[in-house]
Write an enzyme that holds these catalytic residues in place. Sequence first.
Site, PDB file in Angstrom:
ATOM      1  N   GLU A 133       0.863  -1.172   0.000  1.00 29.10           N
ATOM      2  CA  GLU A 133       0.000   0.000   0.000  1.00 29.10           C
ATOM      3  C   GLU A 133       0.905   1.229   0.000  1.00 29.10           C
ATOM      4  O   GLU A 133       1.694   1.430   0.933  1.00 29.10           O
ATOM      5  CB  GLU A 133      -0.883  -0.029   1.247  1.00 29.10           C
ATOM      6  CG  GLU A 133      -2.065   0.889   1.205  1.00 29.10           C
ATOM      7  CD  GLU A 133      -2.924   0.750   2.451  1.00 29.10           C
ATOM      8  OE1 GLU A 133      -3.326   1.793   2.982  1.00 29.10           O
ATOM      9  OE2 GLU A 133      -3.158  -0.401   2.895  1.00 29.10           O
TER      10      GLU A 133
ATOM     11  N   ASP B 177      -5.951  10.125   8.469  1.00 27.42           N
ATOM     12  CA  ASP B 177      -4.666   9.681   9.008  1.00 27.42           C
ATOM     13  C   ASP B 177      -4.321  10.375  10.311  1.00 27.42           C
ATOM     14  O   ASP B 177      -4.632  11.554  10.510  1.00 27.42           O
ATOM     15  CB  ASP B 177      -3.558   9.924   7.974  1.00 27.42           C
ATOM     16  CG  ASP B 177      -3.741   9.072   6.740  1.00 27.42           C
ATOM     17  OD1 ASP B 177      -3.824   7.844   6.905  1.00 27.42           O
ATOM     18  OD2 ASP B 177      -3.820   9.620   5.636  1.00 27.42           O
TER      19      ASP B 177
ATOM     20  N   TYR C  87     -11.425  -3.338   2.733  1.00 25.84           N
ATOM     21  CA  TYR C  87     -10.526  -2.876   3.783  1.00 25.84           C
ATOM     22  C   TYR C  87     -11.367  -2.557   5.023  1.00 25.84           C
ATOM     23  O   TYR C  87     -12.165  -1.626   5.006  1.00 25.84           O
ATOM     24  CB  TYR C  87      -9.785  -1.623   3.294  1.00 25.84           C
ATOM     25  CG  TYR C  87      -8.634  -1.154   4.146  1.00 25.84           C
ATOM     26  CD1 TYR C  87      -8.784  -0.874   5.503  1.00 25.84           C
ATOM     27  CD2 TYR C  87      -7.375  -0.950   3.587  1.00 25.84           C
ATOM     28  CE1 TYR C  87      -7.730  -0.432   6.275  1.00 25.84           C
ATOM     29  CE2 TYR C  87      -6.307  -0.488   4.340  1.00 25.84           C
ATOM     30  CZ  TYR C  87      -6.496  -0.231   5.681  1.00 25.84           C
ATOM     31  OH  TYR C  87      -5.447   0.229   6.442  1.00 25.84           O
TER      32      TYR C  87
END
Length: 265
Positions: A49, A60, A175
Site C-alpha cells: 500500500e 490519518d 478494507y
Amino acid sequence: MSRIAARFEELKKANRAAFIPFITAGDPDGETTAAMLEKLPAAGADLIELGVPFSDPMADGPSIQAASQRALKAGMRLTKVLELVRRFRKTDAKTPIVLMGYYNPIHKYGTALFVKDAVEAGVDGLITVDLPPEEDDVLRLPAASHGLDIVRLATPTTNDERLKTILNGAGGFLYYVSITGVTGTKSFADDEVHAAVARLQAATGLPCAVGFGIKTPERAAAVAKFADAAVVGSAIVDRMASGAKLEDVLAYCTELAEAVHGARI
C-alpha cells in the site's frame, strides 16, 4: 486475473493471510521509497500500500500526517508517485500495488488521464478515502474501464444496509478499518474485529483486510488467524521517521510478515 486477485488466490491455496505494509511515497525522499519498494517483496510483503502524500489527510493520524508533510516538502507529487511505481515494475511484475490517498490530487491531475497513467505505470488498485461510494462514479467508472480496482472501506459503524452500498462496485479486497478514528492512534479488541470480519466475509466474496491499530507482530498474527490480510502502516512509518536504517525497517517488516504467514500453522 488481476494481480490482486491472483495474489489472494495464491495465498488462499496456501491457507495464509497477506501481509500488506504501508509506506508514504517520498518519505523521507523518493530514493528511499524506491529502495523500500524494491526490497519489500523479499521482506515478505504480499501486497504494498503506497500512500500518496496530501496536505490534508483527514483519515490519518499524526504519524502519517507528518510523513505526508515530509514527503511534500521533499517534492513528492502524484506524477512522481506513478514514476516510483513504473520503476518498481521494471523488477517486479507480480506484487500488487494499491495507492492510498485522497481525491484532490487525482482531480487536479485529471481523473481519466490519471487512471490511464496509473494502469500503464503498474498500479493495481486505489483507496480514495474521501470518496464515498455514492460519489465515486467519477473515479470508479473510468477505473473499471481500465481494470483498476476500487478498494472500499468498511468500519465498526457500518450497518448491513450501508454494507450493501459499499460492496456495490467494490474491487480487489475490502478494507476493514478496525477502529473509529484515525490511523495509528488506538488499539482494538481481537474478538470484536473477528466478529466484524466474519460478518463481512459472509456478505462478500472479496478478501477482507484489516488495518488501523496493528503495531506488533503479535497483533498482526492475531488478525491473520481470521482475516485475509493484515495492514501495518503507522508503525512502519514511525520507524522510518525515527531515522532507523533501511535494513532495520525491512527487518521489522520481515518480523511482521513471518508472524502473519505463520499465524495459521
